[in-house]
Design an enzyme around this catalytic site. Structure first.
Site, PDB file in Angstrom:
ATOM      1  N   CYS A  98      -9.899   8.337  -7.050  1.00  0.00           N
ATOM      2  CA  CYS A  98      -8.943   7.393  -7.641  1.00  0.00           C
ATOM      3  C   CYS A  98      -7.586   8.077  -7.738  1.00  0.00           C
ATOM      4  O   CYS A  98      -7.433   9.082  -8.443  1.00  0.00           O
ATOM      5  CB  CYS A  98      -9.399   6.927  -9.026  1.00  0.00           C
TER       6      CYS A  98
ATOM      7  N   HIS B 128     -10.083   5.998 -16.758  1.00  0.00           N
ATOM      8  CA  HIS B 128     -10.328   5.084 -15.646  1.00  0.00           C
ATOM      9  C   HIS B 128     -10.936   3.782 -16.149  1.00  0.00           C
ATOM     10  O   HIS B 128     -12.103   3.740 -16.527  1.00  0.00           O
ATOM     11  CB  HIS B 128     -11.227   5.712 -14.581  1.00  0.00           C
TER      12      HIS B 128
ATOM     13  N   ASN C 174      -2.421  -6.987 -11.294  1.00  0.00           N
ATOM     14  CA  ASN C 174      -3.285  -7.592 -10.286  1.00  0.00           C
ATOM     15  C   ASN C 174      -4.737  -7.237 -10.603  1.00  0.00           C
ATOM     16  O   ASN C 174      -5.021  -6.152 -11.114  1.00  0.00           O
ATOM     17  CB  ASN C 174      -2.899  -7.093  -8.896  1.00  0.00           C
TER      18      ASN C 174
ATOM     19  N   GLY D 177      -4.888  -9.297  -5.391  1.00  0.00           N
ATOM     20  CA  GLY D 177      -3.869  -8.432  -4.800  1.00  0.00           C
ATOM     21  C   GLY D 177      -3.919  -6.991  -5.283  1.00  0.00           C
ATOM     22  O   GLY D 177      -2.992  -6.224  -5.022  1.00  0.00           O
TER      23      GLY D 177
ATOM     24  N   HIS E  84      -3.410  -1.102 -14.054  1.00  0.00           N
ATOM     25  CA  HIS E  84      -1.993  -0.773 -14.223  1.00  0.00           C
ATOM     26  C   HIS E  84      -1.198  -2.054 -14.351  1.00  0.00           C
ATOM     27  O   HIS E  84      -1.523  -3.070 -13.729  1.00  0.00           O
ATOM     28  CB  HIS E  84      -1.463   0.068 -13.053  1.00  0.00           C
TER      29      HIS E  84
ATOM     30  N   HIS F 108       2.543  -3.613 -13.621  1.00  0.00           N
ATOM     31  CA  HIS F 108       3.816  -3.431 -12.925  1.00  0.00           C
ATOM     32  C   HIS F 108       4.921  -3.954 -13.835  1.00  0.00           C
ATOM     33  O   HIS F 108       4.853  -5.120 -14.270  1.00  0.00           O
ATOM     34  CB  HIS F 108       3.866  -4.264 -11.635  1.00  0.00           C
TER      35      HIS F 108
HETATM   36  P1  AMP Z   1      -1.638  -2.976  -6.857  1.00  0.00           P
HETATM   37  O1  AMP Z   1      -1.484  -3.740  -5.594  1.00  0.00           O
HETATM   38  O2  AMP Z   1      -1.386  -3.817  -8.085  1.00  0.00           O
HETATM   39  O3  AMP Z   1      -2.941  -2.218  -6.930  1.00  0.00           O
HETATM   40  O4  AMP Z   1      -0.445  -1.929  -6.861  1.00  0.00           O
HETATM   41  C1  AMP Z   1      -0.592  -0.582  -6.559  1.00  0.00           C
HETATM   42  C2  AMP Z   1       0.785   0.037  -6.596  1.00  0.00           C
HETATM   43  O5  AMP Z   1       0.641   1.437  -6.651  1.00  0.00           O
HETATM   44  C3  AMP Z   1       1.647  -0.297  -5.385  1.00  0.00           C
HETATM   45  O6  AMP Z   1       2.847  -0.946  -5.802  1.00  0.00           O
HETATM   46  C4  AMP Z   1       1.918   1.086  -4.773  1.00  0.00           C
HETATM   47  O7  AMP Z   1       3.214   1.203  -4.227  1.00  0.00           O
HETATM   48  C5  AMP Z   1       1.710   2.008  -5.953  1.00  0.00           C
HETATM   49  N1  AMP Z   1       1.340   3.378  -5.630  1.00  0.00           N
HETATM   50  C6  AMP Z   1       0.341   3.785  -4.807  1.00  0.00           C
HETATM   51  N2  AMP Z   1       0.275   5.127  -4.788  1.00  0.00           N
HETATM   52  C7  AMP Z   1       1.250   5.581  -5.620  1.00  0.00           C
HETATM   53  C8  AMP Z   1       1.684   6.883  -6.015  1.00  0.00           C
HETATM   54  N3  AMP Z   1       1.108   8.005  -5.539  1.00  0.00           N
HETATM   55  N4  AMP Z   1       2.724   6.978  -6.877  1.00  0.00           N
HETATM   56  C9  AMP Z   1       3.310   5.854  -7.338  1.00  0.00           C
HETATM   57  N5  AMP Z   1       2.938   4.606  -7.014  1.00  0.00           N
HETATM   58  C10 AMP Z   1       1.927   4.465  -6.157  1.00  0.00           C
END
Ligand code: AMP
Length: 114
Positions: A5, A47, A88, A94, A101, A103
Site C-alpha cells: 500500500c 490502513h 472515492n 474511481g 483518503h 481529496h
Molecule cells: P484515488 O483515485 O481517489 O484513489 O486517488 C489517488 C490519488 O493519489 C491520485 O490523485 C494520485 O495522483 C495520488 N497519488 C498516488 N501516488 C501518490 C504519491 N506517491 N504521492 C502523492 N500522491 C499520490
C-alpha cells in the site's frame, strides 16, 4: 500497514511525500498529480481501505479527518472562496489507491460531478 500500500509506505516514511500536516493519527500531503492549484490528500495513518470499511471504532477518526481538512483549507487560503472535499470509494467510485483518503481541491472553479 498493508503490504504494497503506497500510502502506508508514505506513513512509514519509506516513500517521500510533501507533507503539510501530520499527527499520530492523520497525515496530509500534496497530490503527486494535482488536478487543481491546491490538491491535498488527507488520510489516516492506519490502513482503512475506504469509507465502506469505517467501523464504530474508526468513526471518530473520520470527524478528525474533516476537521484537519477544514484547517488546511484555511491554511491554503481556499476556505473563503470554496473548495471541494471528496473521497472515492471502490473501483466504480474511481478509487485507485486503496487506502482511505480525502481529496481537498481548491484554487479554481469546480465543475459538475461525474
Ligand atoms: P484515488 O483515485 O481517489 O484513489 O486517488 C489517488 C490519488 O493519489 C491520485 O490523485 C494520485 O495522483 C495520488 N497519488 C498516488 N501516488 C501518490 C504519491 N506517491 N504521492 C502523492 N500522491 C499520490
Amino acid at each position: 500497514m498493508a503490504d504494497d500500500c503506497i500510502f502506508c509506505k508514505i506513513a512509514q516514511g519509506s516513500i517521500p511525500a510533501t507533507f503539510i500536516y501530520q499527527d499520530d493519527e492523520i497525515m496530509a500531503f500534496r497530490d503527486i498529480n494535482p488536478h487543481a492549484p491546491v490538491h491535498v490528500l488527507i488520510c489516516p495513518r492506519q490502513h482503512i481501505t475506504n469509507v465502506a470499511e469505517v467501523t464504530d471504532q474508526t468513526e471518530p477518526l473520520m470527524g478528525r479527518l474533516i476537521k484537519v481538512a477544514a484547517d488546511i483549507a484555511r491554511q491554503e487560503n481556499v476556505a473563503d472562496k470554496g473548495f471541494r472535499l471528496l473521497t472515492n470509494n471502490g473501483p466504480e467510485g474511481g478509487q485507485v489507491v486503496m487506502h482511505l483518503h480525502f481529496h481537498l481541491l481548491g484554487g479554481r472553479q469546480m465543475k459538475g460531478l461525474g
